[in-house]
Write a protein that holds these residues in place. Structure first.
Motif, PDB file in Angstrom:
ATOM      1  N   TRP A 215       0.821  -1.206   0.000  1.00 53.09           N
ATOM      2  CA  TRP A 215       0.000   0.000   0.000  1.00 53.09           C
ATOM      3  C   TRP A 215       0.863   1.269   0.000  1.00 53.09           C
ATOM      4  CZ3 TRP A 215      -4.991  -0.220  -1.072  1.00 53.09           C
ATOM      5  CH2 TRP A 215      -5.725   0.970  -1.009  1.00 53.09           C
ATOM      6  N   THR A 216       1.909   1.257   0.791  1.00 49.25           N
ATOM      7  CA  THR A 216       2.731   2.468   0.863  1.00 49.25           C
ATOM      8  C   THR A 216       3.574   2.655  -0.394  1.00 49.25           C
ATOM      9  OG1 THR A 216       4.439   1.222   2.063  1.00 49.25           O
ATOM     10  CG2 THR A 216       2.836   2.451   3.376  1.00 49.25           C
ATOM     11  N   ASP A 217       4.056   1.562  -0.987  1.00 47.78           N
ATOM     12  CA  ASP A 217       4.932   1.674  -2.156  1.00 47.78           C
ATOM     13  C   ASP A 217       4.134   1.741  -3.456  1.00 47.78           C
ATOM     14  OD1 ASP A 217       6.925   1.467  -0.302  1.00 47.78           O
ATOM     15  OD2 ASP A 217       7.509  -0.582  -0.834  1.00 47.78           O
ATOM     16  N   ARG A 218       3.266   0.762  -3.678  1.00 44.21           N
ATOM     17  CA  ARG A 218       2.583   0.652  -4.965  1.00 44.21           C
ATOM     18  C   ARG A 218       1.359   1.562  -5.062  1.00 44.21           C
ATOM     19  NH1 ARG A 218       6.859  -1.663  -5.211  1.00 44.21           N
ATOM     20  NH2 ARG A 218       7.225  -3.697  -6.191  1.00 44.21           N
ATOM     21  N   ASP A 221       0.556   5.115  -0.602  1.00 46.78           N
ATOM     22  CA  ASP A 221      -0.100   5.326   0.694  1.00 46.78           C
ATOM     23  C   ASP A 221      -1.367   6.164   0.557  1.00 46.78           C
ATOM     24  OD1 ASP A 221      -0.181   4.703   3.417  1.00 46.78           O
ATOM     25  OD2 ASP A 221       0.650   6.641   3.988  1.00 46.78           O
ATOM     26  N   SER A 222      -2.148   5.894  -0.488  1.00 51.63           N
ATOM     27  CA  SER A 222      -3.386   6.627  -0.736  1.00 51.63           C
ATOM     28  C   SER A 222      -4.318   6.549   0.470  1.00 51.63           C
ATOM     29  CB  SER A 222      -4.094   6.055  -1.962  1.00 51.63           C
ATOM     30  OG  SER A 222      -5.386   6.607  -2.094  1.00 51.63           O
ATOM     31  N   PHE A 232      -6.389  -6.712   6.569  1.00 55.07           N
ATOM     32  CA  PHE A 232      -4.966  -6.370   6.618  1.00 55.07           C
ATOM     33  C   PHE A 232      -4.128  -7.615   6.873  1.00 55.07           C
ATOM     34  CE2 PHE A 232      -1.299  -4.141   8.815  1.00 55.07           C
ATOM     35  CZ  PHE A 232      -0.823  -3.563   7.663  1.00 55.07           C
ATOM     36  N   ALA A 233      -3.092  -7.781   6.068  1.00 59.48           N
ATOM     37  CA  ALA A 233      -2.204  -8.927   6.209  1.00 59.48           C
ATOM     38  C   ALA A 233      -0.865  -8.459   6.779  1.00 59.48           C
ATOM     39  CB  ALA A 233      -1.981  -9.593   4.855  1.00 59.48           C
ATOM     40  N   PRO A 245      -1.650   1.347   7.224  1.00 61.06           N
ATOM     41  CA  PRO A 245      -1.337   2.347   6.198  1.00 61.06           C
ATOM     42  C   PRO A 245      -2.603   3.051   5.743  1.00 61.06           C
ATOM     43  CG  PRO A 245      -1.516   0.206   5.172  1.00 61.06           C
ATOM     44  CD  PRO A 245      -1.747  -0.009   6.657  1.00 61.06           C
ATOM     45  N   GLY A 246      -2.460   3.994   4.823  1.00 59.90           N
ATOM     46  CA  GLY A 246      -3.585   4.542   4.084  1.00 59.90           C
ATOM     47  C   GLY A 246      -4.614   5.324   4.873  1.00 59.90           C
ATOM     48  N   GLY A 247      -4.318   5.657   6.144  1.00 65.27           N
ATOM     49  CA  GLY A 247      -5.265   6.440   6.924  1.00 65.27           C
ATOM     50  C   GLY A 247      -6.403   5.659   7.535  1.00 65.27           C
ATOM     51  N   TRP A 248      -6.403   4.324   7.390  1.00 64.59           N
ATOM     52  CA  TRP A 248      -7.473   3.536   8.011  1.00 64.59           C
ATOM     53  C   TRP A 248      -7.411   3.679   9.531  1.00 64.59           C
ATOM     54  CZ3 TRP A 248      -5.858   1.019   3.359  1.00 64.59           C
ATOM     55  CH2 TRP A 248      -6.895   0.698   2.474  1.00 64.59           C
TER      56      TRP A 248
END
Length: 452
Positions: A215-218, A221-222, A232-233, A245-248
């Motif tokens: 999520w952060t790289d590809r 980190d939208s 989440f894994a 990540p991502g603000g969740w």
């Protein structure tokens, strides 16, 4: 971590998150979009050299997964996710044995890319449900530069799984761990298109499976997807997944190991928990009602005003769903939530084209205006105002922005008395006490006195 294929596993299982595995940059590149669409079955997620496999075997011999020591609360509902890999030699899963061991739910791979469908999906879903498990389905994404493939893959997924509108059935899930070589901006757009198509088809809020480094790289980190529950894994040997990540703000499901041992399932299996009670699992698995139907059941006076449904619920233009009632309508999408319209404003909205119009989807219910006796509703592309004296009219674009900056219906202009219309050199909207004219050359909006 599983560095060797499980017996009979093809196509691939869910990948070990790179947070605890070889970085994707070190794996063999995915085939081109054209190659992928021509494959009868997908390629394995990660391929390793013989040297890597030999070293891994020597290093990890006898283990059942790098995260075998993870310790989520035993009070959290536990479940598995499976694919064709859990059927070595065509062997069936004993779902009754899995249920008796304490497993509460099973999420089954249904599809991958544009063509692949898990041949065991329907049998596993039905047998798991018959054994008393909550069931769900996931799609393994194969993104490509054509955003249209997101919609095509979503339709393929729904065609295999159905609408998932049944008791004890989890919402559809997108397994996102292959970037398809896309840059973050394009991959974000592809992911949004897939999820919006699934929500439009099913009326349910899809779940999104991913892991931190992907999520952060590809995905850059939208933070655009926080309204979708995250599966989440992370294999961290801890009692919780930790930072997301991502603000969740929180997680819905946690895949905490790929090395689970479950009676009735051959070999190691991905194991998950739901956050964080049986009641939460039941809420996630309430597939009997769409999001609009859930809202309507608790809408109180608004539901009485709307009256009874007079048609079936349908996909809405621009994404989401809509339902028409005797006295109005309701629109829903994950990004906007549910909003109800009724009376002259709903009539005007439909006359303009509904969510297919420049207004797109509603982002508010009916509201009172600052001007006495008026009503308004806000949309993604503009507003509609109504009063008995003026009727219902839309305002949008730069004219709307200027109108709101002046004070909107509470300004000296009063309420609109026209929709926006063309004039020489620009566009114009008329109001009770004046006009606003937009100049196509300068882009400026000028207040004018009342007139033609």
């Amino acid at each position: 971590m599983r560095l060797t294929p499980r017996p009979g596993q093809f196509p691939h299982p869910r990948a070990v998150p790179p947070d605890h595995a070889a970085h994707p940059g070190g794996s063999i590149p995915a085939p081109s979009t054209q190659d992928r669409t021509m494959l009868p079955v997908p390629l394995p997620r990660r391929l390793f050299s013989i040297a890597m496999l030999t070293a891994a075997t020597l290093t990890l011999s006898g283990t059942t997964g790098v995260a075998h020591g993870a310790t989520p609360s035993p009070l959290w509902p536990r479940g598995v996710d499976v694919a064709s890999w859990q059927h070595p030699g065509g062997r069936p899963i004993d779902w009754k044995a899995a249920r008796l061991s304490g497993v509460s739910f099973a999420i089954i791979k249904a599809t991958e890319g544009l063509r692949y469908a898990n041949p065991y999906y329907a049998a596993d879903r039905d047998a798991a449900a018959q054994a008393g498990l909550v069931v769900g389905a996931y799609h393994y994404a194969r993104p490509s530069a054509s955003i249209g493939t997101a919609v095509e893959q979503a339709k393929h997924f729904v065609a295999v799984t159905g609408l998932t509108r049944a008791p004890a059935t989890l919402a559809p899930a997108l397994d996102l761990e292959d970037s398809g070589g896309l840059d973050p901006k394009t991959l974000v757009a592809w992911t949004r298109a897939f999820l919006e198509e699934v929500e439009s088809q099913t009326g349910r809020t899809p779940t999104l499976y991913t892991y931190r480094s992907f999520w952060t790289d590809r995905m850059g980190d939208s933070h655009d997807f926080t309204k979708y529950p995250i599966w989440f894994a992370i294999y961290n040997k801890e009692a919780t997944p930790g930072r997301l990540p991502g603000g969740w703000p929180g997680w819905a499901l946690w895949q905490y190991t790929s090395g689970g041992e479950v009676p009735g399932i051959a070999g190691a299996v991905d194991t998950n928990v739901v956050c964080c009670t049986p009641a939460a699992l039941a809420a996630h698995a309430d597939g009997t009602l769409s999001e609009i139907q859930k809202w309507h059941a608790g809408a109180g006076l608004t539901a009485l005003v709307l009256g009874a449904p007079i048609s079936v619920e349908n996909p809405a233009g621009g994404g989401g769903r809509w339902q028409q009632y005797a006295n109005g309508l309701a629109f829903w999408s994950v990004s906007t939530g549910v909003h109800a319209l009724y009376g002259p404003i709903s009539t005007k909205y439909l006359a303009l084209g509904g969510s297919n119009s420049l207004l797109r989807r509603p982002i508010s219910d009916i509201e009172f205006t600052s001007a006495p006796g008026g009503q308004q509703a806000r949309f993604q592309g503009g507003w509609i105002y109504w009063s008995a004296a003026t009727g219902a009219h839309e305002v949008h674009g730069q004219i709307l922005r200027t109108y709101l900056a002046l004070g909107g219906s509470g300004s000296a202009l009063g309420l609109p008395t026209s929709d926006e219309y063309s004039v020489p050199g620009g566009r114009q909207s008329s109001f009770q006490h004046g006009r606003l004219r937009w100049d196509a050359v300068t882009g400026k909006v000028t207040p004018l006195p009342p007139g033609p």
